[in-house]
Design a protein around this motif. Structure first.
Motif, PDB file in Angstrom:
ATOM      1  N   GLN A  21       7.864  33.892 -17.855  1.00  0.00           N
ATOM      2  CA  GLN A  21       9.002  32.981 -17.819  1.00  0.00           C
ATOM      3  C   GLN A  21       9.992  33.318 -16.712  1.00  0.00           C
ATOM      4  N   SER A  22       9.951  34.554 -16.220  1.00  0.00           N
ATOM      5  CA  SER A  22      10.932  34.967 -15.220  1.00  0.00           C
ATOM      6  C   SER A  22      10.304  35.980 -14.269  1.00  0.00           C
ATOM      7  N   ASN A 121       8.648  26.328 -13.137  1.00  0.00           N
ATOM      8  CA  ASN A 121       9.656  26.385 -14.203  1.00  0.00           C
ATOM      9  C   ASN A 121       9.920  27.802 -14.694  1.00  0.00           C
ATOM     10  N   MET A 122       9.777  28.770 -13.811  1.00  0.00           N
ATOM     11  CA  MET A 122      10.154  30.144 -14.113  1.00  0.00           C
ATOM     12  C   MET A 122      11.533  30.413 -13.503  1.00  0.00           C
ATOM     13  N   THR A 123      12.200  31.420 -14.021  1.00  0.00           N
ATOM     14  CA  THR A 123      13.544  31.758 -13.547  1.00  0.00           C
ATOM     15  C   THR A 123      13.494  32.978 -12.634  1.00  0.00           C
ATOM     16  N   PRO A 124      13.867  32.822 -11.347  1.00  0.00           N
ATOM     17  CA  PRO A 124      13.966  33.995 -10.473  1.00  0.00           C
ATOM     18  C   PRO A 124      15.305  34.697 -10.682  1.00  0.00           C
ATOM     19  N   THR A 125      15.277  36.003 -10.746  1.00  0.00           N
ATOM     20  CA  THR A 125      16.479  36.797 -10.986  1.00  0.00           C
ATOM     21  C   THR A 125      16.501  37.984 -10.034  1.00  0.00           C
ATOM     22  N   VAL A 126      17.692  38.349  -9.574  1.00  0.00           N
ATOM     23  CA  VAL A 126      17.855  39.512  -8.700  1.00  0.00           C
ATOM     24  C   VAL A 126      18.278  40.718  -9.529  1.00  0.00           C
ATOM     25  N   ARG A 148      20.869  32.369 -10.585  1.00  0.00           N
ATOM     26  CA  ARG A 148      22.018  32.163 -11.461  1.00  0.00           C
ATOM     27  C   ARG A 148      22.818  33.463 -11.492  1.00  0.00           C
ATOM     28  N   PRO A 149      24.051  33.457 -10.992  1.00  0.00           N
ATOM     29  CA  PRO A 149      24.847  34.687 -10.907  1.00  0.00           C
ATOM     30  C   PRO A 149      24.979  35.435 -12.225  1.00  0.00           C
ATOM     31  N   GLU A 150      25.045  34.704 -13.331  1.00  0.00           N
ATOM     32  CA  GLU A 150      25.244  35.365 -14.627  1.00  0.00           C
ATOM     33  C   GLU A 150      24.015  36.159 -15.081  1.00  0.00           C
ATOM     34  N   LEU A 151      22.866  35.920 -14.441  1.00  0.00           N
ATOM     35  CA  LEU A 151      21.651  36.654 -14.796  1.00  0.00           C
ATOM     36  C   LEU A 151      21.400  37.843 -13.882  1.00  0.00           C
ATOM     37  N   PRO A 165      15.338  52.798 -16.375  1.00  0.00           N
ATOM     38  CA  PRO A 165      14.958  51.408 -16.678  1.00  0.00           C
ATOM     39  C   PRO A 165      16.121  50.482 -16.976  1.00  0.00           C
ATOM     40  N   GLU A 166      17.348  51.027 -17.076  1.00  0.00           N
ATOM     41  CA  GLU A 166      18.488  50.208 -17.482  1.00  0.00           C
ATOM     42  C   GLU A 166      18.633  48.905 -16.699  1.00  0.00           C
ATOM     43  N   PRO A 167      18.523  48.906 -15.340  1.00  0.00           N
ATOM     44  CA  PRO A 167      18.716  47.633 -14.630  1.00  0.00           C
ATOM     45  C   PRO A 167      17.751  46.537 -15.088  1.00  0.00           C
ATOM     46  N   TYR A 168      16.485  46.890 -15.286  1.00  0.00           N
ATOM     47  CA  TYR A 168      15.515  45.872 -15.687  1.00  0.00           C
ATOM     48  C   TYR A 168      15.628  45.521 -17.164  1.00  0.00           C
ATOM     49  N   LEU A 169      15.988  46.489 -17.989  1.00  0.00           N
ATOM     50  CA  LEU A 169      16.229  46.182 -19.399  1.00  0.00           C
ATOM     51  C   LEU A 169      17.439  45.260 -19.542  1.00  0.00           C
ATOM     52  N   MET A 170      18.456  45.476 -18.703  1.00  0.00           N
ATOM     53  CA  MET A 170      19.629  44.603 -18.720  1.00  0.00           C
ATOM     54  C   MET A 170      19.261  43.191 -18.286  1.00  0.00           C
ATOM     55  N   ALA A 171      18.379  43.078 -17.285  1.00  0.00           N
ATOM     56  CA  ALA A 171      17.934  41.754 -16.833  1.00  0.00           C
ATOM     57  C   ALA A 171      17.207  41.020 -17.951  1.00  0.00           C
ATOM     58  N   LEU A 172      16.388  41.748 -18.706  1.00  0.00           N
ATOM     59  CA  LEU A 172      15.700  41.133 -19.847  1.00  0.00           C
ATOM     60  C   LEU A 172      16.707  40.655 -20.888  1.00  0.00           C
TER      61      LEU A 172
END
Length: 247
Positions: A21-22, A121-126, A148-151, A165-172
């Motif tokens: 999905q992302s 229809n997937m969401t790209p996130t930084v 989306r800035p909020e993501l 892993p915190e940055p990627y866990l936070m993104a999830l």
């Protein structure tokens, strides 16, 4: 070609599938060809203060928070942590040096792969360890409507930088995603380690000077020599995710 890596991931984590999905993108060295500028800026900022750090070493620290990188050098050279004031001064100098360079160009293939992600229809996130506002502000300029800035997750959001892993866990968490509903795209060993530690299928793209084996040793599930190569293989990769036999 990709089914073996996908099946290994599924078996290790006991998932039946990757329900994508992302796509979680690192920024420096993945979306922007900015790492040579970062390496030069770190080298100059450190050496101005008598701290020994080569440009090559900067690639190995890529993904850490600025304070994390500074403290590693302080511990190695002076056997102590840097003070808050020292960290702020060095990072400010590093930012000044970074901004002396021309604007980093988007990586070849970055726009194309983002378009493919959105079309599906997937969401790209930084998810980046960077706190360089000059780059963060350029995301919308270079990749309009993609993020989306909020993501987004940046150095300003996390307590622990990559390889934690915190940055990627936070993104999830921000995206309300399960670990098998996203994939990570990284170019740095520490970033790969962070994605793997978070339990997410992690793809490495070797856009810098590192030996490819360094990225594989960090745990990458797949390795591509560039973003463009990943983009070219994207449709085949997505088909493999969908077709991989369930456990």
């Amino acid at each position: 070609m990709f089914n073996k890596a996908i099946n290994q991931y599924l078996n290790k984590h006991h998932y039946k599938s990757i329900s994508l999905q992302s796509v979680l993108f690192d920024m420096d060295g993945v979306l922007f060809n900015s790492m040579p500028y970062h390496a030069d800026a770190w080298y100059k900022a450190m050496n101005t203060r008598g701290l020994n750090m080569t440009k090559e070493e900067a690639y190995l620290h890529e993904g850490r928070t600025g304070s994390g990188t500074i403290n590693i050098v302080y511990q190695r050279q002076w056997n102590r942590q840097a003070t808050k004031e020292e960290i702020e001064a060095i990072y400010n100098e590093k930012t000044i040096e970074f901004n002396k360079h021309p604007l980093a160009k988007a990586m070849p293939g970055a726009w194309e792969i983002l378009c493919k992600v959105k079309k599906a229809n997937m969401t790209p996130t930084v998810v980046t360890g960077s706190g360089q506002s000059s780059l963060l502000n350029r995301l919308e300029e270079n990749f309009p409507g993609m993020f989306r800035p909020e993501l987004m997750v940046t150095a300003f959001d996390v307590k622990f930088g990559k390889p934690h892993p915190e940055p990627y866990l936070m993104a999830l968490e921000k995206g309300k995603l399960q670990k098998n509903e996203a994939i990570v795209i990284e170019n740095a060993p520490l970033g790969v380690e962070a994605g793997v530690a978070a339990g997410i299928f992690t793809i490495a793209v070797n856009t810098g000077p590192l030996d490819p084996q360094v990225l594989l040793n960090s745990g990458a599930n797949l390795l591509f020599p560039s973003i463009q190569d990943l983009c070219n293989a994207w449709d085949e990769l997505i088909t493999a995710f969908k077709a991989t036999p369930k456990i």
